[in-house]
Design a protein around this motif. Structure first.
Motif, short mmCIF file in Angstrom:
data_model
loop_
_atom_site.label_atom_id
_atom_site.label_comp_id
_atom_site.label_asym_id
_atom_site.label_seq_id
_atom_site.Cartn_x
_atom_site.Cartn_y
_atom_site.Cartn_z
N THR A 172 0.83 -1.21 0.00
CA THR A 172 0.00 0.00 0.00
C THR A 172 0.86 1.25 0.00
O THR A 172 0.60 2.20 -0.75
CB THR A 172 -0.97 -0.03 1.19
N HIS A 173 1.90 1.26 0.81
CA HIS A 173 2.83 2.41 0.80
C HIS A 173 3.45 2.59 -0.58
O HIS A 173 3.55 3.72 -1.07
CB HIS A 173 3.94 2.22 1.84
N ALA A 174 3.85 1.49 -1.20
CA ALA A 174 4.46 1.57 -2.54
C ALA A 174 3.47 2.13 -3.56
O ALA A 174 3.84 2.97 -4.39
CB ALA A 174 4.95 0.20 -2.98
N ALA A 175 2.21 1.71 -3.47
CA ALA A 175 1.19 2.21 -4.39
C ALA A 175 1.00 3.72 -4.25
O ALA A 175 0.65 4.41 -5.21
CB ALA A 175 -0.13 1.49 -4.16
N LEU A 176 1.26 4.22 -3.04
CA LEU A 176 1.14 5.67 -2.79
C LEU A 176 2.44 6.41 -3.10
O LEU A 176 2.51 7.62 -2.96
CB LEU A 176 0.75 5.91 -1.34
N GLY A 177 3.48 5.66 -3.49
CA GLY A 177 4.77 6.28 -3.80
C GLY A 177 5.63 6.54 -2.57
O GLY A 177 6.63 7.25 -2.66
N ASN A 178 5.25 5.98 -1.43
CA ASN A 178 6.01 6.16 -0.18
C ASN A 178 7.08 5.07 -0.07
O ASN A 178 6.94 4.10 0.65
CB ASN A 178 5.08 6.08 1.03
N ARG A 179 8.15 5.28 -0.82
CA ARG A 179 9.19 4.26 -0.94
C ARG A 179 9.80 3.87 0.41
O ARG A 179 9.95 2.69 0.70
CB ARG A 179 10.28 4.75 -1.89
N GLN A 180 10.18 4.85 1.22
CA GLN A 180 10.84 4.54 2.49
C GLN A 180 9.94 3.73 3.41
O GLN A 180 10.38 2.76 4.03
CB GLN A 180 11.31 5.83 3.19
N ALA A 181 8.68 4.11 3.51
CA ALA A 181 7.74 3.37 4.35
C ALA A 181 7.53 1.96 3.81
O ALA A 181 7.42 1.00 4.58
CB ALA A 181 6.42 4.12 4.45
N ALA A 182 7.47 1.83 2.47
CA ALA A 182 7.32 0.51 1.86
C ALA A 182 8.52 -0.37 2.18
O ALA A 182 8.37 -1.53 2.59
CB ALA A 182 7.14 0.64 0.35
N GLU A 183 9.71 0.19 2.03
CA GLU A 183 10.92 -0.59 2.31
C GLU A 183 10.98 -1.01 3.77
O GLU A 183 11.38 -2.14 4.07
CB GLU A 183 12.16 0.21 1.92
#
Length: 128
Positions: A62-73
């Motif tokens: 979900t973070h990646a879909a929003l473009g929140n790379r650091q949170a996704a990682e």
């Protein structure tokens, strides 16, 4: 959830994890996070760490879909750490696949390829 027997309460985490995936597919990230939060709460309460790997993976997606790379990682890292602690090669493999897909959505094709290869290597080792 408290009205349900404990084993049924625990089963709800899988249901909530699946609802989070559906919400993300419907482009409803806030709703996805709400379901993820519900699942994580149940997972912590019942120490259902296997299910927690799914919740963390869904949060990362979900973070990646929003473009929140650091949170996704960060969420992917936590999911992988937990999956490894549990000795769940299947979960590690599946998380690698999700990471590959997430990096592709973020436009980082080098990382997408790296995790795709890691997924393939883990798939080969799980099958052998």
């Amino acid at each position: 959830t408290e009205r349900l027997p404990p084993d049924r309460q625990r089963d709800l985490s899988a249901f909530y994890n699946n609802l989070s995936k559906i919400a993300l597919l419907r482009n409803r990230p806030r709703e996805a996070f709400a379901w993820i939060d519900q699942a994580m709460s149940i997972n912590r309460r019942f120490q259902n760490w296997h299910s927690q790997t799914y919740s963390l993976e869904n949060a990362a997606r979900t973070h990646a879909a929003l473009g929140n790379r650091q949170a996704a990682e960060d969420s992917f890292r936590r999911a992988l750490t937990l999956a490894r602690q549990l000795g769940s090669d299947n979960r590690v493999r599946d998380i690698y696949q999700s990471q590959s897909e997430a990096y592709e959505k973020l436009g980082d094709y080098r990382q997408a390829l790296l995790f795709s290869r890691m997924f393939q290597e883990k798939s080969d080792s799980v099958l052998n």
